[in-house]
Write a protein that holds these residues in place. Sequence first.
Motif, PDB file in Angstrom:
ATOM      1  N   HIS A 110       0.906  -1.037   0.029  1.00 42.79           N
ATOM      2  CA  HIS A 110      -0.371  -0.292   0.272  1.00 42.79           C
ATOM      3  C   HIS A 110       0.717   1.293  -0.135  1.00 42.79           C
ATOM      4  O   HIS A 110       1.611   1.602   0.956  1.00 42.79           O
ATOM      5  N   PHE A 111       0.796   1.945  -0.581  1.00 42.89           N
ATOM      6  CA  PHE A 111       1.417   2.981  -0.905  1.00 42.89           C
ATOM      7  C   PHE A 111       1.501   4.822  -1.028  1.00 42.89           C
ATOM      8  O   PHE A 111      -0.227   4.679  -0.857  1.00 42.89           O
ATOM      9  N   LEU A 112       1.780   5.204   0.383  1.00 37.87           N
ATOM     10  CA  LEU A 112       0.664   6.363   1.008  1.00 37.87           C
ATOM     11  C   LEU A 112       1.674   7.651   0.364  1.00 37.87           C
ATOM     12  O   LEU A 112       3.142   7.597   0.498  1.00 37.87           O
ATOM     13  N   ASN A 113       1.394   8.646   1.007  1.00 39.30           N
ATOM     14  CA  ASN A 113       1.896   9.615   0.565  1.00 39.30           C
ATOM     15  C   ASN A 113       1.861  10.214  -1.537  1.00 39.30           C
ATOM     16  O   ASN A 113       3.095  11.007  -1.059  1.00 39.30           O
ATOM     17  N   GLU A 114       1.758   9.872  -2.330  1.00 37.05           N
ATOM     18  CA  GLU A 114       2.444   9.253  -3.183  1.00 37.05           C
ATOM     19  C   GLU A 114       2.706  11.229  -4.056  1.00 37.05           C
ATOM     20  O   GLU A 114       3.433  12.033  -4.720  1.00 37.05           O
ATOM     21  N   GLU A 115       1.327  12.149  -3.489  1.00 43.31           N
ATOM     22  CA  GLU A 115       0.813  13.095  -4.451  1.00 43.31           C
ATOM     23  C   GLU A 115       1.748  14.067  -3.600  1.00 43.31           C
ATOM     24  O   GLU A 115       2.984  14.962  -4.290  1.00 43.31           O
ATOM     25  N   THR A 116       2.376  13.972  -1.687  1.00 45.11           N
ATOM     26  CA  THR A 116       2.927  14.833  -1.591  1.00 45.11           C
ATOM     27  C   THR A 116       4.577  14.471  -1.095  1.00 45.11           C
ATOM     28  O   THR A 116       4.911  15.831  -0.947  1.00 45.11           O
ATOM     29  N   ARG A 129       6.086   2.887  -9.622  1.00 39.09           N
ATOM     30  CA  ARG A 129       5.906   1.961  -8.503  1.00 39.09           C
ATOM     31  C   ARG A 129       6.568   0.030  -9.349  1.00 39.09           C
ATOM     32  O   ARG A 129       6.339  -0.149 -10.758  1.00 39.09           O
ATOM     33  N   GLU A 148       3.337  -0.969   4.130  1.00 38.31           N
ATOM     34  CA  GLU A 148       2.891  -0.088   3.653  1.00 38.31           C
ATOM     35  C   GLU A 148       4.684   0.662   3.649  1.00 38.31           C
ATOM     36  O   GLU A 148       5.275   0.316   3.796  1.00 38.31           O
ATOM     37  N   ASP A 150       6.294   4.664   2.967  1.00 38.67           N
ATOM     38  CA  ASP A 150       5.674   5.486   2.801  1.00 38.67           C
ATOM     39  C   ASP A 150       6.688   6.985   1.646  1.00 38.67           C
ATOM     40  O   ASP A 150       7.937   6.245   2.298  1.00 38.67           O
ATOM     41  N   GLY A 152       6.959   9.872   1.392  1.00 40.08           N
ATOM     42  CA  GLY A 152       6.335  11.074   2.281  1.00 40.08           C
ATOM     43  C   GLY A 152       7.654  11.530   1.957  1.00 40.08           C
ATOM     44  O   GLY A 152       7.924  12.967   2.185  1.00 40.08           O
TER      45      GLY A 152
END
Length: 211
Positions: A110-116, A129, A148, A150, A152
């Motif tokens: 699960h990939f988090l904070n891609e856009e930020t 990916r 996960e 991250d 970020g």
Amino acid sequence: MDTSFEVIAEKRDDQGKGASRRLRRAGRVPGIIYGGSGESAPISVLAHVLNKHLENEAFYSHILTVQLDGKRERVVLRDLQRHPSHPTILHFDLQRVSEDQAIHVRVPLHFLNEETAPGVKQSGGLVSRQLNEVEVSCLPKDLPEAIEVDLGALEMNESIHLSDLKLPAGVTLVELSYGEEHDQPVVAIHAPRVAAETDDEAEADEEEEAE
């Protein structure tokens, strides 16, 4: 793992391609349960029930409960055979698990904070990916639903490798057990292709002018 799945199965006596086709016409999917201290047993389940479970990503990486002949067994989904041209499950494999024996299971990332991620938000990079799942080794009680990743703090032209992943206690990555050379990238941020080509052309023009 808060989600639980129970599959009600029936033993099947007839085997072979003809018997499997008859089962599928009757709305059931042939399969097999094996491993552990029990013998391998051909089984079948209702197709619409199995398909409903398969809509949930967690079904692929959970300890499942199979009810067979009035008994319950803990298993993992080991293999699925799908029809090559339409969404039909042809066969499935379930493997029994023991509480004190490590299992190998593929779990999703699960990939988090891609856009930020700084490489995206500040530098205009694109997320690439490389992997969507990984194979883990752990005891059944430690099996994670997902791992996960991250992004970020990820900058332009940086990547996250398998060894960078934060794993739950008791969980290891099978790929890394083969050596450091298997520490492959999971995700990276790169410059957009057009922008990269434009930069290369600009450098070439500068070199020509200098000559």
